[in-house]
Design an enzyme around this catalytic site. Sequence first.
Site, PDB file in Angstrom:
ATOM      1  N   THR A 199       3.448  -1.262 -16.333  1.00 42.25           N
ATOM      2  CA  THR A 199       2.889  -1.211 -14.995  1.00 42.25           C
ATOM      3  C   THR A 199       2.551  -2.635 -14.573  1.00 42.25           C
ATOM      4  OG1 THR A 199       0.816  -0.680 -16.053  1.00 42.25           O
ATOM      5  CG2 THR A 199       2.020   1.131 -15.115  1.00 42.25           C
ATOM      6  N   GLY A 200       3.537  -3.365 -14.059  1.00 45.55           N
ATOM      7  CA  GLY A 200       3.301  -4.670 -13.440  1.00 45.55           C
ATOM      8  C   GLY A 200       2.658  -4.381 -12.112  1.00 45.55           C
ATOM      9  N   THR A 201       1.374  -4.577 -12.018  1.00 42.50           N
ATOM     10  CA  THR A 201       0.527  -3.772 -11.162  1.00 42.50           C
ATOM     11  C   THR A 201      -0.325  -4.600 -10.230  1.00 42.50           C
ATOM     12  OG1 THR A 201       0.392  -2.167 -12.912  1.00 42.50           O
ATOM     13  CG2 THR A 201      -1.388  -2.120 -11.344  1.00 42.50           C
ATOM     14  N   THR A 202      -0.878  -3.939  -9.247  1.00 39.53           N
ATOM     15  CA  THR A 202      -2.004  -4.510  -8.505  1.00 39.53           C
ATOM     16  C   THR A 202      -3.180  -3.553  -8.619  1.00 39.53           C
ATOM     17  OG1 THR A 202      -0.510  -5.508  -6.929  1.00 39.53           O
ATOM     18  CG2 THR A 202      -2.810  -5.337  -6.282  1.00 39.53           C
TER      19      THR A 202
END
Lengths: 275, 212, 233
Positions: B11-14
């Site tokens: 989850t390359g996430t914000t």
Amino acid sequence: MSLCPDLPRPGFSFDNCKRNAALESRGYKSKGFVKTGTTIVGVCYKDGVVLGADSRATGGNIVADKFCDKLHKMSNKIFCAGAGTASDCDKVTEMIRGQIALLELNSGRDVRVASVVRIIKQYLYRYQGHIGCALIIGGYDATGCHLHSIAPHGSSMELPYLTMGSGSLAATAVLESRWKPDLDLEATKKLVRDATAAGILNDLGSGSSVNMVVLTKKGNETFYPYDIVCAKGVRSGLYDFPSGTTKVLRTKVIPYEIEKVEVRGASEEDEPMDI
Amino acid sequence: MIADVDEPISTGTTLVAAHFKDGIVIAADSRTSSGSYVANRVADKLTKITDSIYCCRSGSAADTQCIADAVAYHLAFYEMQTGKPATVEAAANVFRNICYKYRDDMVAGIICAGYDDERGGGIYSIPPGGCLVEEKRVISAGSGSVFISGFLDALFKNNMSKEECVDLCLKAVSLAIHKDTSSGGVCRMAVITKDGVERKLFLNNELVQYEG
Amino acid sequence: MMSHEPEPSPTTCGAPLLQRGFDPYRDNAGTLVGIAGEDFAVIGSDLRLSLGFSIFSRDQSKLFKLTDRAVLGSSGCWADCVSLNKFLEIRLKTYGFEHNQPMSTKAIAQCCSTMLYSRRFFPYFAWNILAGIDEDGKGAIYSYDPVGNFERVPYQAAGNSGPQVLPFLDSIVGKKNQSNPDKAPITKERAINLIKDIFISAAERDITVGDGTHIIVITKDGLEEIRLDLRKD
């Protein structure tokens, strides 16, 4: 001899890992595993879940099995479609099926999809992605119909429609453009067929036919195959050899010697079977 | 292979978490990717731990799901033993213990946030490595955070109303979705106060539109 | 004492050293089969162009018509195959202008070898089979390796399914390991049907073979083309 022999250690054996690493460092190429370079698809509809899979298993560029079964029965109303290393998918589902059967016998209830997912994802997580199986689990339980996917590293998600395997990109294209909430059974089967067929036609790792299972509150209905997308080619020639093609170099006959003929009938003396 | 369907899912996430006068707001995008392939475009990265404590997950999907499950189990057991729900601080410390113990084997950046009757709203950040930082104002995490941390610092005010805070979080997540390739999809939110948890969903066309 | 531990890989500041390489070769697969007869030669290729698990084209013949007496089949890295055949075409044209006659099949065979060997240390990743009619009007098949070693053979299979197909040809066309086989030369019809059947069978078990096959029959009267559909999965 010792009185208490050591039991073999349970679980995987890693004895050969070091040897294999040494061999590989000396230029030996290890043999690839049979991978189900696969298309598996799952779609929820208003009364249940439909799972679909292609039927090709590959080892490198070679088709290892043209009609392999990638839909595994977990319980009466829960099925699991597997992609990745073929043996991992088979063994993991077989093992978990055993656990689930015990769970059902112990509790006297139908096991839930969430429980199956939890058991499998914790098992896969323990092996940190070394067990290469990507699964779609669908089924009907006390809380309705559910569709989950589990990646080899042990992460899971629940969605109304899912695909996995090397053909998932082609299958996703079909699902993303045609899926709608609350489809009826026939439309869902058609959608699953078309999504799987997209994988079969456009992905070299997927092929042959579409297998399908429909899971509803009534149970499961399987279609092996639902549709043969690519049938076997028809050859025009016959490639047999006339008898005598293989030269007989030497002949030697060794006859059996029959010492005694005895016919035993069933008698009272035989131990009866207990019930 | 053209697409990275074989990559581990992450989850390359914000993630955003902010205090307001009655509690806290947490927000996240919904993209989980496997290399360049979007494995799930409507993922829920806000995971329930107890009735009033949530965590926001970033990093490896498998690792963070496993941690969240383990902490949820821990805290449920804690509640049974002590007869009262765990505080956010206690939950954050359980997260920190696990993240620190397995720091070499896991990729996990977690924000633990919630509400308890002892200390009100609480936000704790457990970045990769396993340290624990309490946040009194607002914090962002994940790959999209670099685009919005300054924005959040500039526009955050103490004792905002719920509407103001939700609006700020939505704007921040919208900006990150706009700029960060690893963030996308919809914006999911949870408002946690003494009255419980209120989940919100902003579809992609309901995000704040920015030019540029 | 010899240590059997694998050597540790080199590192920079503890991080493993990454080797960035120049890797211009792609295996676009493809299978070629050629059979020579008394007064004809047949060559066939599949029509699928692929990379890994993806299909690039379902209608890409790997046969290049060089003259009306010779056809070259190339498979492997498709960019290399196209490039090789472009240069070959130029050589053939130049030869035509200089000698006022097309190059003979035998000369083309030697020319191909020379061109492949000219890239000995950066080879074309291409498996080639040349089919044609020689000066005596006999069918000829020339088989190549990627760096230009070549040999005139009665039949050949190359490319992705080559290893699977060649033993079959050895048995059916070469009649190897058979006592008193029928040594009558193969007929044109039988050769064509054999190649069709070979591709039908290869499509069953090789994932890179499919979609269709392109067969060219070379006789003294010129080239005859045949196309056949294969399974598309």
